[in-house]
Design a protein around this motif. Structure first.
Motif, mmCIF file in Angstrom:
data_model
loop_
_atom_site.group_PDB
_atom_site.id
_atom_site.type_symbol
_atom_site.label_atom_id
_atom_site.label_comp_id
_atom_site.label_asym_id
_atom_site.label_seq_id
_atom_site.Cartn_x
_atom_site.Cartn_y
_atom_site.Cartn_z
ATOM 1 N N VAL A 184 0.820 -1.207 0.000
ATOM 2 C CA VAL A 184 0.000 0.000 0.000
ATOM 3 C C VAL A 184 0.858 1.263 0.000
ATOM 4 O O VAL A 184 0.411 2.316 -0.482
ATOM 5 C CB VAL A 184 -0.962 0.030 1.212
ATOM 6 C CG1 VAL A 184 -1.987 -1.084 1.089
ATOM 7 C CG2 VAL A 184 -0.198 -0.067 2.524
ATOM 8 N N ASP A 185 2.093 1.168 0.530
ATOM 9 C CA ASP A 185 2.915 2.379 0.596
ATOM 10 C C ASP A 185 3.463 2.811 -0.762
ATOM 11 O O ASP A 185 4.153 3.815 -0.874
ATOM 12 C CB ASP A 185 4.064 2.220 1.599
ATOM 13 C CG ASP A 185 4.988 1.056 1.281
ATOM 14 O OD1 ASP A 185 4.856 0.460 0.184
ATOM 15 O OD2 ASP A 185 5.842 0.743 2.132
ATOM 16 N N PRO A 188 -0.459 6.773 -3.313
ATOM 17 C CA PRO A 188 -0.968 7.860 -2.474
ATOM 18 C C PRO A 188 -2.174 7.396 -1.667
ATOM 19 O O PRO A 188 -3.049 6.686 -2.186
ATOM 20 C CB PRO A 188 -1.361 8.933 -3.500
ATOM 21 C CG PRO A 188 -0.552 8.610 -4.728
ATOM 22 C CD PRO A 188 -0.438 7.117 -4.749
ATOM 23 N N ALA A 189 -2.230 7.796 -0.398
ATOM 24 C CA ALA A 189 -3.292 7.327 0.496
ATOM 25 C C ALA A 189 -4.684 7.691 -0.013
ATOM 26 O O ALA A 189 -5.622 6.894 0.103
ATOM 27 C CB ALA A 189 -3.075 7.897 1.893
ATOM 28 N N ASP A 190 -4.833 8.902 -0.597
ATOM 29 C CA ASP A 190 -6.157 9.305 -1.068
ATOM 30 C C ASP A 190 -6.622 8.448 -2.234
ATOM 31 O O ASP A 190 -7.822 8.160 -2.369
ATOM 32 C CB ASP A 190 -6.168 10.789 -1.445
ATOM 33 C CG ASP A 190 -5.168 11.135 -2.540
ATOM 34 O OD1 ASP A 190 -4.140 10.429 -2.662
ATOM 35 O OD2 ASP A 190 -5.403 12.110 -3.275
ATOM 36 N N LEU A 192 -5.780 5.253 -2.681
ATOM 37 C CA LEU A 192 -6.166 3.958 -2.129
ATOM 38 C C LEU A 192 -7.562 4.009 -1.543
ATOM 39 O O LEU A 192 -8.363 3.089 -1.716
ATOM 40 C CB LEU A 192 -5.167 3.535 -1.060
ATOM 41 C CG LEU A 192 -3.847 2.939 -1.544
ATOM 42 C CD1 LEU A 192 -2.891 2.782 -0.370
ATOM 43 C CD2 LEU A 192 -4.075 1.597 -2.216
ATOM 44 N N SER A 193 -7.872 5.100 -0.852
ATOM 45 C CA SER A 193 -9.188 5.237 -0.237
ATOM 46 C C SER A 193 -10.287 5.271 -1.300
ATOM 47 O O SER A 193 -11.305 4.576 -1.181
ATOM 48 C CB SER A 193 -9.224 6.511 0.605
ATOM 49 O OG SER A 193 -10.496 6.700 1.174
ATOM 50 N N SER A 196 -10.617 1.819 -3.008
ATOM 51 C CA SER A 196 -11.287 0.831 -2.165
ATOM 52 C C SER A 196 -12.799 0.980 -2.263
ATOM 53 O O SER A 196 -13.531 -0.016 -2.370
ATOM 54 C CB SER A 196 -10.826 1.003 -0.715
ATOM 55 O OG SER A 196 -11.451 0.056 0.125
#
Length: 220
Positions: A184-185, A188-190, A192-193, A196
């Motif tokens: 996951v790293d 970018p976190a946004d 991935l969100s 999902s």
């Protein structure tokens, strides 16, 4: 409308220091010399990929019901910036939101990067160094298979919570396919969100692109 045909390309010929023609794809009879790793003597041999990518974009635009967004800013779809300066970027957005989007980025290397769906990036050529000995025609075939797999609904993305490598991608081709798993790293976190949430509503994966009115059934 007609089936895709790779454009005719007058590919350049390259010679080594002794004047012999370099047979890319068959350069090394065994393991490549150590000093050929991380060395890229003739990146210009991949220039035909720009012509192939342009032909693919034209074909997909004509065959499918898509919106075309073009401009260097579109290269921002990539998970990470292109390592080489971008000269052109084109996004193909199918009219059906259940279908994966394709973004094709042309750079000065000359190479092609393709962003598919929400989280998948691929680079053509895959490496380009002398040791890897990639030949533009085989790389073009990989590019064609990639883009047609997305358009035909043969591209899958998934996020598997709790897995060591939770981000999954798979392509199915008429003969074979390929898959990958990532941490996951690497994203970018946004993104991935968002991925999902979107992928959770697509239990059967990305759908085939809708055809343009009057398009040929066997266009891809």
């Amino acid at each position: 409308m007609s089936d895709y045909v790779r454009p005719e390309i007058d590919a350049p010929v390259f010679h080594d220091a002794e004047g012999r023609i370099i047979e890319y794809g068959n350069h090394w009879p065994g393991s490549p010399p150590e000093d050929t790793y991380s060395v890229d003597t003739h990146p210009e041999r991949f220039a035909p990929l720009h012509s192939v990518a342009d032909a693919l974009i034209t074909h997909l635009r004509d065959e499918y019901d898509v919106v075309v967004d073009e401009g260097v800013a579109v290269a921002g779809d990539l998970n990470r910036p292109s390592f080489s300066d971008v000269v052109r970027a084109v996004r193909l957005r199918p009219s059906d939101p259940r279908c994966a989007t394709l973004t094709v980025v042309f750079d000065v290397y000359p190479g092609i990067s393709v962003h598919s769906g929400l989280l998948h990036d691929a680079r053509y050529p895959h490496c380009g160094c002398d040791a890897c000995d990639e030949e533009w025609r085989s790389v073009a075939t990989d590019l064609e298979q990639h883009m047609f797999a997305v358009a035909s609904g043969n591209f899958r993305e998934a996020i598997v919570p709790g897995a060591e490598l939770p981000v999954r991608h798979a392509f199915t081709y008429p003969e074979g396919g390929r898959s990958s798993q990532s941490r996951v790293d690497e994203f970018p976190a946004d993104r991935l969100s968002r991925a999902s949430a979107v992928l959770g509503d697509l239990p059967d994966g990305w759908a085939p692109w809708p055809r343009a009115q009057g398009a040929s059934v066997g266009g891809a």
